[in-house]
Write an enzyme that holds these catalytic residues in place. Structure first.
Site, PDB file in Angstrom:
ATOM      1  N   GLY A  16      33.143   5.858  32.646  1.00 18.30           N
ATOM      2  CA  GLY A  16      32.233   7.096  32.756  1.00 18.30           C
ATOM      3  C   GLY A  16      31.508   7.348  31.548  1.00 18.30           C
ATOM      4  O   GLY A  16      31.072   6.627  30.615  1.00 18.30           O
ATOM      5  N   ASP A  36      42.901   6.966  26.231  1.00 15.54           N
ATOM      6  CA  ASP A  36      42.927   7.219  27.821  1.00 15.54           C
ATOM      7  C   ASP A  36      44.552   7.117  28.309  1.00 15.54           C
ATOM      8  O   ASP A  36      45.177   6.347  27.694  1.00 15.54           O
ATOM      9  CB  ASP A  36      42.097   6.416  28.392  1.00 15.54           C
ATOM     10  CG  ASP A  36      41.368   7.026  29.553  1.00 15.54           C
ATOM     11  OD1 ASP A  36      40.343   7.058  29.863  1.00 15.54           O
ATOM     12  OD2 ASP A  36      42.250   7.049  30.648  1.00 15.54           O
ATOM     13  N   ASP A  64      48.557  10.263  27.077  1.00 14.36           N
ATOM     14  CA  ASP A  64      48.174  11.350  28.212  1.00 14.36           C
ATOM     15  C   ASP A  64      47.834  12.474  27.694  1.00 14.36           C
ATOM     16  O   ASP A  64      48.681  12.970  26.666  1.00 14.36           O
ATOM     17  CB  ASP A  64      49.634  11.279  29.076  1.00 14.36           C
ATOM     18  CG  ASP A  64      49.498  12.442  30.126  1.00 14.36           C
ATOM     19  OD1 ASP A  64      48.525  13.224  30.153  1.00 14.36           O
ATOM     20  OD2 ASP A  64      50.509  12.339  31.002  1.00 14.36           O
ATOM     21  N   ASN A  91      37.013  14.833  25.961  1.00 17.67           N
ATOM     22  CA  ASN A  91      36.264  14.532  27.103  1.00 17.67           C
ATOM     23  C   ASN A  91      37.028  14.212  28.421  1.00 17.67           C
ATOM     24  O   ASN A  91      36.287  14.175  29.443  1.00 17.67           O
ATOM     25  CB  ASN A  91      35.290  13.192  26.811  1.00 17.67           C
ATOM     26  CG  ASN A  91      34.776  12.545  28.083  1.00 17.67           C
ATOM     27  OD1 ASN A  91      33.959  13.111  28.632  1.00 17.67           O
ATOM     28  ND2 ASN A  91      35.360  11.495  28.363  1.00 17.67           N
ATOM     29  N   TYR A 151      37.992  24.091  38.899  1.00 17.68           N
ATOM     30  CA  TYR A 151      37.240  23.248  38.031  1.00 17.68           C
ATOM     31  C   TYR A 151      36.256  24.022  37.132  1.00 17.68           C
ATOM     32  O   TYR A 151      36.275  23.833  35.842  1.00 17.68           O
ATOM     33  CB  TYR A 151      36.678  22.164  38.720  1.00 17.68           C
ATOM     34  CG  TYR A 151      35.792  21.193  37.872  1.00 17.68           C
ATOM     35  CD1 TYR A 151      36.383  20.129  37.193  1.00 17.68           C
ATOM     36  CD2 TYR A 151      34.201  21.325  37.825  1.00 17.68           C
ATOM     37  CE1 TYR A 151      35.499  19.068  36.419  1.00 17.68           C
ATOM     38  CE2 TYR A 151      33.600  20.376  37.049  1.00 17.68           C
ATOM     39  CZ  TYR A 151      34.292  19.225  36.520  1.00 17.68           C
ATOM     40  OH  TYR A 151      33.507  18.397  35.367  1.00 17.68           O
ATOM     41  N   ASP A 189      26.354   9.825  37.626  1.00 18.65           N
ATOM     42  CA  ASP A 189      27.109   8.644  38.357  1.00 18.65           C
ATOM     43  C   ASP A 189      28.127   8.070  37.761  1.00 18.65           C
ATOM     44  O   ASP A 189      27.838   7.441  36.705  1.00 18.65           O
ATOM     45  CB  ASP A 189      25.819   7.804  38.825  1.00 18.65           C
ATOM     46  CG  ASP A 189      26.276   6.500  39.626  1.00 18.65           C
ATOM     47  OD1 ASP A 189      27.677   6.805  39.944  1.00 18.65           O
ATOM     48  OD2 ASP A 189      25.577   5.766  40.034  1.00 18.65           O
ATOM     49  N   THR A 190      29.444   8.756  38.126  1.00 20.48           N
ATOM     50  CA  THR A 190      30.516   8.048  37.293  1.00 20.48           C
ATOM     51  C   THR A 190      31.622   7.749  38.295  1.00 20.48           C
ATOM     52  O   THR A 190      31.465   8.270  39.515  1.00 20.48           O
ATOM     53  CB  THR A 190      31.270   9.003  36.295  1.00 20.48           C
ATOM     54  OG1 THR A 190      31.594  10.178  36.978  1.00 20.48           O
ATOM     55  CG2 THR A 190      30.070   9.403  35.454  1.00 20.48           C
TER      56      THR A 190
END
Ligand SMILES: NC(=O)c1ccc[n+]([C@@H]2O[C@H](COP(=O)([O-])OP(=O)(O)OC[C@H]3O[C@@H](n4cnc5c(N)ncnc54)[C@H](O)[C@@H]3O)[C@@H](O)[C@H]2O)c1
Length: 274
Positions: A16, A36, A64, A91, A151, A189-190
């Protein structure tokens, strides 16, 4: 900041918005550490980037971000590889209203940890070159969210933390040389947003108004903002040395900097007795 030969560290960098920003940094002549938890996707992402931009310019570090030790190790491996660090992009993010404690940990706590641990590699007064920390918020960090209240709390937290750090550290910026900014994109859009098409997946994650959200995403995802547009604006913000404490709203209609009213007591260091 001229991004050529600088070093970027991007969590959630294999997919993304993170991946698109990593690729654009490489196009600007920077080197990148892609961080990641997903090591399979990480290996694929980095071998694709290495083919296009050179093996010497990109590494993947499995991490992590809910584990402080992993984040520290990722910084150490980045410094060991490139000998410097200039850009930290916190991110990594998930959407999970049911497991909100994990979501707070990934979306907010890890960004604070990444900022605090990363500062020591950036600070000019601790052997670094100065630089910029970019934290990932959302349009849900600026306004109420119908479907994602927890969220939204994490993303409001990112805006509050980032602006507060910038404010708190601004008086000594010539000493440490670090700027703090955040970005607040609308729907993009991801894979994260594509995962909202499934009502079952939304229900499993306790997301409110699941059917309505699923319908909205299914009908609109093809027309949503593309990651390249978000990455373009992130690069502009990273490079702009006049920006510190910025919350950049990115929508399909353009970009705006959100500037909530300041309270003189908390925003002006002159009012605080040292
Ligand atoms: N897509 C949008 O509409 C949108 C809008 C505003 C903000 N955002 C934010 O942008 C960021 C990136 O989202 P995206 O849409 O590109 O999603 P994405 O799902 O494509 O990417 C998120 C990445 O984070 C990684 N990640 C998740 N948990 C992790 C952990 N514990 N440790 C390390 N990495 C972890 C994932 O493996 C994945 O590669 C998120 O913080 C998201 O909240 C997205």
């Amino acid at each position: 900041m001229n991004l050529k030969d600088k070093v970027g560290f991007i969590t959630g960098g294999v997919s993304g918005i993170g991946y698109a920003t990593a690729e654009l940094l490489l196009q600007h002549g920077a080197k990148v550490a892609v961080i990641d938890v997903n090591s399979e996707a990480g290996r694929t992402a980095v071998s694709n980037l290495a083919v296009k931009y050179g093996e010497a310019n990109v590494i993947f570090v499995k991490c992590d971000v809910t584990e402080d030790g992993d984040i520290e190790e990722a910084f150490k491996q980045t410094i060991a590889k490139y000998g410097r660090l200039d850009v930290i992009m916190n991110n990594a993010g998930i959407l999970n209203e049911s497991n909100y404690k994990l979501m707070i940990s990934v979306n907010l706590t890890a960004a604070i940890t990444g900022t605090m641990l990363g500062m020591k590699y950036l600070r000019k007064d601790q052997g670094g070159n100065g630089g910029v920390i970019l934290n990932m918020s959302s349009i849900s960090g600026l306004k109420p969210s119908l479907c994602l209240p927890a969220y939204a709390a994490t993303k409001h937290g990112i805006v509050g933390y980032t602006r507060s750090m910038a404010n708190s550290m601004a008086a000594d910026i010539n000493v440490h040389g670090v700027r703090f900014n955040c970005v607040c994109p609308e729907f993009t859009d991801t894979p994260m947003v594509r995962s909202l098409e499934s009502v079952d997946s939304l229900n499993r994650r306790g997301i409110h108004h699941a059917q309505a959200l699923s319908n909205y995403v299914s009908e609109n995802v093809d027309g949503m903002i593309k990651v390249s547009y978000i990455a373009d604006n992130i690069i502009k913000l990273l490079a702009d040395e006049t920006k510190n404490g910025a919350a950049m709203l990115i929508t399909s209609k353009g970009v705006a900097f959100i500037d909530p009213p300041e309270h003189p007591y908390f925003s002006d260091r002159a009012n605080l007795k040292r």
